[in-house]
Design a protein around this motif. Sequence first.
Motif, PDB file in Angstrom:
ATOM      1  N   GLY A 433      -8.713 -37.783  -0.566  1.00 34.86           N
ATOM      2  CA  GLY A 433      -7.542 -38.370  -1.211  1.00 34.86           C
ATOM      3  C   GLY A 433      -6.633 -37.334  -1.844  1.00 34.86           C
ATOM      4  O   GLY A 433      -6.879 -36.121  -1.812  1.00 34.86           O
ATOM      5  N   ILE A 434      -5.548 -37.817  -2.431  1.00 34.90           N
ATOM      6  CA  ILE A 434      -4.534 -36.960  -3.059  1.00 34.90           C
ATOM      7  C   ILE A 434      -4.250 -37.519  -4.449  1.00 34.90           C
ATOM      8  O   ILE A 434      -4.114 -38.733  -4.632  1.00 34.90           O
ATOM      9  N   SER A 435      -4.147 -36.635  -5.424  1.00 32.63           N
ATOM     10  CA  SER A 435      -3.884 -37.090  -6.792  1.00 32.63           C
ATOM     11  C   SER A 435      -2.446 -37.587  -6.921  1.00 32.63           C
ATOM     12  O   SER A 435      -1.568 -37.238  -6.127  1.00 32.63           O
ATOM     13  N   SER A 436      -2.217 -38.392  -7.936  1.00 30.72           N
ATOM     14  CA  SER A 436      -0.881 -38.958  -8.153  1.00 30.72           C
ATOM     15  C   SER A 436       0.136 -37.877  -8.500  1.00 30.72           C
ATOM     16  O   SER A 436       1.333 -38.040  -8.238  1.00 30.72           O
ATOM     17  N   ILE A 483      -5.498 -42.522  -2.997  1.00 32.07           N
ATOM     18  CA  ILE A 483      -6.226 -42.546  -4.270  1.00 32.07           C
ATOM     19  C   ILE A 483      -7.221 -41.393  -4.232  1.00 32.07           C
ATOM     20  O   ILE A 483      -8.005 -41.262  -3.289  1.00 32.07           O
ATOM     21  N   GLU A 484      -7.167 -40.555  -5.229  1.00 33.97           N
ATOM     22  CA  GLU A 484      -8.018 -39.373  -5.235  1.00 33.97           C
ATOM     23  C   GLU A 484      -9.497 -39.784  -5.222  1.00 33.97           C
ATOM     24  O   GLU A 484      -9.942 -40.587  -6.032  1.00 33.97           O
ATOM     25  N   GLY A 485     -10.211 -39.233  -4.253  1.00 32.41           N
ATOM     26  CA  GLY A 485     -11.634 -39.522  -4.114  1.00 32.41           C
ATOM     27  C   GLY A 485     -11.937 -40.777  -3.332  1.00 32.41           C
ATOM     28  O   GLY A 485     -13.109 -41.049  -3.037  1.00 32.41           O
ATOM     29  N   ALA A 486     -10.912 -41.588  -2.964  1.00 34.63           N
ATOM     30  CA  ALA A 486     -11.153 -42.846  -2.259  1.00 34.63           C
ATOM     31  C   ALA A 486     -10.569 -42.868  -0.858  1.00 34.63           C
ATOM     32  O   ALA A 486     -10.944 -43.710  -0.051  1.00 34.63           O
ATOM     33  N   GLY A 487      -9.635 -41.975  -0.543  1.00 30.27           N
ATOM     34  CA  GLY A 487      -9.067 -41.952   0.794  1.00 30.27           C
ATOM     35  C   GLY A 487      -7.546 -42.037   0.789  1.00 30.27           C
ATOM     36  O   GLY A 487      -6.900 -42.180  -0.259  1.00 30.27           O
TER      37      GLY A 487
END
Length: 511
Positions: A433-436, A483-487
């Motif tokens: 995932g990618i952070s906001s 969503i970071e860590g979720a995909g």
Amino acid sequence: MKGWTFSRKVSASIALASLIVAAVLGGFVYITFSQWTQKQEKELLTEKLKQFELQIKEVTFLPSLLRPGFGRGSGAAAVLKPDLSSFAADLDEGQTLQLLDARGRVLAEEGAASGAGAAEEKDTAVLGDVETWKDAVLPGGAETGNGVADSGGTESDRAGGYEAVSSLTLPAFGTVTLRLADSGDSAAAAASREVGRLLLLGLLLAAGAAALAGWLVARSALKPIRSMIGEVQSIGADNLSRRLPLPAAQDELHQLGATFNALLQKLSVSFEQQRRFVADASHELKTPLAIIEGHTHMIQRWGKQSPEVLEESLGYMMDEAGRMRELIAQLLLLAETEEPVQEGAGEECDVQQVLHELLPQTVHVGPGVILSAGEVGNTGPLPVRMPASACYQVLRNIVENALKYTPEGGRVRIAHETDLDQVIVSVTDTGIGISSEQLPHIFDRFYRAEGSRNRAKGGSGLGLAIAKAIMERYGGSIAIESIEGAGTKVVLSFVRGAGSGGMEQGVGSKE
């Protein structure tokens, strides 16, 4: 001599508009006053003629009207001459009172034309019962001799003046015509001409005043624009952060200033992106060049004696050379995507055909990741308005990114569906995932998120930028939800094609 600048054009336009308004208004006043004057003059002339007629018809007045003399006529009219001198005091300057017989001959005349009548009378000669007359055209069309008075009614306009006529019966003369004419030299006519001269003088003064007013108004109206010009001239490439001061009023000048400030903002962002792009491209090229240079020195010093060092250095040099080649190819592709699509370039391809050729080539990218492709609602061809090579480049960048950043055992799913005028392809992964904070910058050139998304994963940070540029070039769009860590989920919206008839078969050359 200076040309017609914008300020001069504005001044001339204002002056001309003011002059036209003044001329129209002056002409309306003059015409209205002239018509009113003519109407009053005719009414006064008719009323005065009625008074003369009533006075002539009085029994007590007839002896003073008729006096012995050489008259113009036959019978009693030949020895009696009408006398109109008693009306002289009632005639205004330029007015003439005439008495004409049934044949239109002037029997008597008093007023402005009496001098001419006296001279005419001297030219009369009597030869027995035959009279010869000097032919002369009378005002209003009446002629001496055998001419007929052209009165045509109770009153009519004459050239340069007005007249009123009336018929009555007199002893010894029978039916006669009484004519009262005004040559245009009366006080009312003079007043009308004076008003015309005053209006013309006022028009000339209005022209000067309009020119001065136009210059003042244009100077005042263009003063803020001149100020803006000075501000714009002081802004250069080194101070694009400056902005124009905006007036308080929400008028056109405020809109102009706001529009120019928005343009400066876009230029500033573009210059900054260009500067950062050059710096990032230089950095990306400098690193492999430094590695190649270092290994070249190693080969020069130890490579000849150590085959192991030579083999290792050559391997690194080949890897970095391949990375440089890939980076240059991506830069060229990015430059190509910024060119506008040529008119008539209506190439189409089938998304399913592109995916059919792409998926077998991505197996080695993420060997431990489960890759699946499904369909939603449509099992037929999915034509889109895009060349097959461009569609392949977009899908490869997105699918490879999903496989790279999905841990072993994760899943990447490709789905597609059709809308009224779109073909929507979604690529969903269960990766890191990618952070906001990083998501708004994900399409920036050479941008790579921190942490797991670093150079160790390979790539140059141009893949998503190229994908977005290609999609926008052909009217599509790209969106990312993560969503970071979720995909992460990438949604590609292609413009739907007309059909399979014009679609390219195969992807062709793939870089």
